[in-house]
Write a protein that holds these residues in place. Structure first.
Motif, PDB file in Angstrom:
ATOM      1  N   GLN A  69       0.838  -1.213   0.000  1.00 50.94           N
ATOM      2  CA  GLN A  69       0.000   0.000   0.000  1.00 50.94           C
ATOM      3  C   GLN A  69       0.868   1.256   0.000  1.00 50.94           C
ATOM      4  O   GLN A  69       0.549   2.238  -0.668  1.00 50.94           O
ATOM      5  CB  GLN A  69      -0.924   0.007   1.227  1.00 50.94           C
ATOM      6  N   ASP A  70       1.942   1.210   0.767  1.00 52.22           N
ATOM      7  CA  ASP A  70       2.819   2.378   0.881  1.00 52.22           C
ATOM      8  C   ASP A  70       3.723   2.565  -0.340  1.00 52.22           C
ATOM      9  O   ASP A  70       4.089   3.697  -0.663  1.00 52.22           O
ATOM     10  CB  ASP A  70       3.701   2.266   2.130  1.00 52.22           C
ATOM     11  N   ALA A  76      -3.825  -1.827 -10.083  1.00 48.61           N
ATOM     12  CA  ALA A  76      -3.757  -3.066 -10.874  1.00 48.61           C
ATOM     13  C   ALA A  76      -2.499  -3.859 -10.514  1.00 48.61           C
ATOM     14  O   ALA A  76      -2.554  -5.078 -10.345  1.00 48.61           O
ATOM     15  CB  ALA A  76      -3.777  -2.750 -12.366  1.00 48.61           C
ATOM     16  N   ILE A  77      -1.393  -3.175 -10.389  1.00 50.00           N
ATOM     17  CA  ILE A  77      -0.138  -3.855 -10.022  1.00 50.00           C
ATOM     18  C   ILE A  77      -0.238  -4.398  -8.601  1.00 50.00           C
ATOM     19  O   ILE A  77       0.185  -5.514  -8.316  1.00 50.00           O
ATOM     20  CB  ILE A  77       1.062  -2.899 -10.164  1.00 50.00           C
ATOM     21  N   ARG A  78      -0.819  -3.615  -7.713  1.00 50.64           N
ATOM     22  CA  ARG A  78      -0.991  -4.066  -6.325  1.00 50.64           C
ATOM     23  C   ARG A  78      -1.840  -5.336  -6.266  1.00 50.64           C
ATOM     24  O   ARG A  78      -1.510  -6.283  -5.563  1.00 50.64           O
ATOM     25  CB  ARG A  78      -1.672  -2.952  -5.515  1.00 50.64           C
ATOM     26  N   GLU A  79      -2.934  -5.340  -7.021  1.00 52.81           N
ATOM     27  CA  GLU A  79      -3.840  -6.497  -7.016  1.00 52.81           C
ATOM     28  C   GLU A  79      -3.152  -7.725  -7.614  1.00 52.81           C
ATOM     29  O   GLU A  79      -3.278  -8.839  -7.096  1.00 52.81           O
ATOM     30  CB  GLU A  79      -5.117  -6.167  -7.787  1.00 52.81           C
ATOM     31  N   GLU A  80      -2.418  -7.529  -8.698  1.00 51.64           N
ATOM     32  CA  GLU A  80      -1.698  -8.642  -9.323  1.00 51.64           C
ATOM     33  C   GLU A  80      -0.654  -9.210  -8.360  1.00 51.64           C
ATOM     34  O   GLU A  80      -0.512 -10.431  -8.229  1.00 51.64           O
ATOM     35  CB  GLU A  80      -1.025  -8.162 -10.605  1.00 51.64           C
ATOM     36  N   PHE A  81       0.076  -8.342  -7.678  1.00 53.51           N
ATOM     37  CA  PHE A  81       1.072  -8.784  -6.699  1.00 53.51           C
ATOM     38  C   PHE A  81       0.395  -9.538  -5.559  1.00 53.51           C
ATOM     39  O   PHE A  81       0.863 -10.600  -5.134  1.00 53.51           O
ATOM     40  CB  PHE A  81       1.839  -7.569  -6.155  1.00 53.51           C
TER      41      PHE A  81
END
Length: 105
Positions: A69-70, A76-81
């Motif tokens: 988050q930080d 989209a990249i956060r969700e994929e990760f």
């Protein structure tokens, strides 16, 4: 013309067959015992692994997701990760080098 085996030959053959049957029965019993031990060991490992997976999920939900988050602004990249890490938690062994590398990071 085939010769008829003597009584002594038949007794010897039957004795050998009986010995082989006894050995087979012992091996079958040993196999069943080992299968039972294997099932018990697998159940114990699964229980340990489930506890470790819960610990890994906890780390994912707290430390890694906070870092994500930080550090990463693109949703989209956060969700994929997050999906990749969830698959890692669900499918990896607790002694996986990948997971051991992720945790200290």
């Amino acid at each position: 013309m085939a010769s008829i085996p003597s009584q002594q030959d038949l007794t010897s053959i039957l004795s050998q067959v009986r010995g082989l049957e006894d050995e087979k029965a012992k091996l079958i019993q040993l196999l069943e015992t080992e299968r039972l031990r294997l099932k018990e060991a697998q159940a114990k490992t699964e229980k340990m692994s489930e506890a470790k997976r819960n610990e890994m999920r906890q780390a994912l939900d707290t430390v890694i997701m906070t870092w994500l988050q930080d550090s990463v602004k693109d949703e989209a990249i956060r969700e994929e990760f997050k999906q990749g890490m969830t698959r890692l938690v669900d499918n990896t062994a607790e002694d996986s080098g990948v997971w051991q590398g992720v945790c200290p990071a």
